[in-house]
Design an enzyme around this catalytic site. Sequence first.
Site, PDB file in Angstrom:
ATOM      1  N   ASP A  73       0.735  -1.481  -0.367  1.00 38.98           N
ATOM      2  CA  ASP A  73      -0.199  -0.242  -0.217  1.00 38.98           C
ATOM      3  C   ASP A  73       0.911   1.591  -0.117  1.00 38.98           C
ATOM      4  O   ASP A  73       1.614   1.826   1.314  1.00 38.98           O
ATOM      5  CB  ASP A  73      -0.386   0.149   1.527  1.00 38.98           C
ATOM      6  CG  ASP A  73      -1.963  -0.646   1.539  1.00 38.98           C
ATOM      7  OD1 ASP A  73      -2.591  -0.928   0.322  1.00 38.98           O
ATOM      8  OD2 ASP A  73      -2.461  -1.326   2.310  1.00 38.98           O
ATOM      9  N   HIS A 191     -11.558  -0.787   8.863  1.00 36.77           N
ATOM     10  CA  HIS A 191     -10.453  -2.160  10.286  1.00 36.77           C
ATOM     11  C   HIS A 191     -11.378  -1.876  11.004  1.00 36.77           C
ATOM     12  O   HIS A 191     -10.580  -3.372  12.036  1.00 36.77           O
ATOM     13  CB  HIS A 191      -9.169  -1.472  10.057  1.00 36.77           C
ATOM     14  CG  HIS A 191      -8.661  -0.508   9.267  1.00 36.77           C
ATOM     15  ND1 HIS A 191      -9.109   0.225   8.032  1.00 36.77           N
ATOM     16  CD2 HIS A 191      -7.016  -1.526   7.997  1.00 36.77           C
ATOM     17  CE1 HIS A 191      -8.136   0.155   6.899  1.00 36.77           C
ATOM     18  NE2 HIS A 191      -7.239  -0.447   6.557  1.00 36.77           N
ATOM     19  N   ASP A 262      -9.659  -7.573   0.861  1.00 34.99           N
ATOM     20  CA  ASP A 262      -9.093  -6.572   1.065  1.00 34.99           C
ATOM     21  C   ASP A 262      -8.920  -7.257   1.458  1.00 34.99           C
ATOM     22  O   ASP A 262      -8.806  -8.801   2.784  1.00 34.99           O
ATOM     23  CB  ASP A 262     -10.454  -5.391   1.445  1.00 34.99           C
ATOM     24  CG  ASP A 262      -9.521  -3.970   2.218  1.00 34.99           C
ATOM     25  OD1 ASP A 262      -8.192  -4.591   2.157  1.00 34.99           O
ATOM     26  OD2 ASP A 262      -9.646  -2.689   2.113  1.00 34.99           O
TER      27      ASP A 262
END
Length: 352
Positions: A73, A191, A262
């Site tokens: 990322d 998250h 993800d």
Amino acid sequence: MAKKKSKAVLPPGPVMVDVAGYTLTKEEKARLRHPLVGGVILFARNFESRKQLTKLTRQIHKARNAPLLILVDHEGGRVQRFREDGFTPLPAMRDLGALWDRDPLQAMRLATEAGYVLAAELRACGVDMSFTPVLDLDYGVSKVIGNRAFHSDPRVVTMLSRALVQGLALAGMSACGKHFPGHGFVGADSHHEIPVDPRGLDEILKDDAAPYAWLGDAVLPSVMPAHVIYPKVDKHPAGFSKRWVQDILRKRLGYDGVVFSDDLTMEGASVAGDILDRANAALRAGCDMVLVCNRPDLADELLSRLKFDHAPESVERIRRLMPRFDAPDWDTLQAESRYQNARRLQSQIVPG
């Protein structure tokens, strides 16, 4: 005299894992050789210096006779994993969007140059790809997205992301648009929470998902769905939803690139069950590869329990993400006038 049997080339598997530190352990080398592994994601904890990072990526690539895809990322702004030892500070995407409001053509120029610098520096250290660009719209409500988003207008997001992807491609790097169909409208951080977007399909397709339709897989060879539930469309988060991945993304939008889940260890993925349930849900929904980050114990559990036949078309999609040509090493890159000029242009947005 009998000929030596050549080792069979393992195709990329459907699971992406991470590594703990600056160099591979014996256990990690064994994990990377597991036939279900298809890639490795790196984090800031894997970076001490350019020399060390290059050695680590070389170790990872040599772990199998067909190199695993190495990703990170590394978007710019606050999500830039490698920041020291010569790496260029890259602008947050919102800064490029603000420049667009003043000078659209200059914003596109700088977006391309930012993409080129980002990709060229990573590739000089052996990293194959970054999970970028962020295509979420900037509604001003999502803290986890925030200034990672280019703009609130999907047309501006499309144009600037296309320019950035062009820069990535100049360095031989593929792109990944995220988080399909859009994470910007919800305040919750997937998250740590399970975000819910109350809007209907027509509104989402008209606005948030529009960049994916306009760009397509020719520009975006991979996409990452959001760990967001859109209850008016489906009860499952987008990355676990056949409705989103197969019916809408694949069929309605005609998308034929890689779909990454993800991270399956995020709270937004917890609704699907344990790690095996989460992986099966994502793969059955139509994802080509699932991510398991920061939990090597769960990665090993998944690799020991998952029974999955990777479709040939899925394997081929993943292979297409590998860099298109060899990259110059760091010292050679520093001497290139094109790179030096692109790097200087970043200072117009990121002082110093």
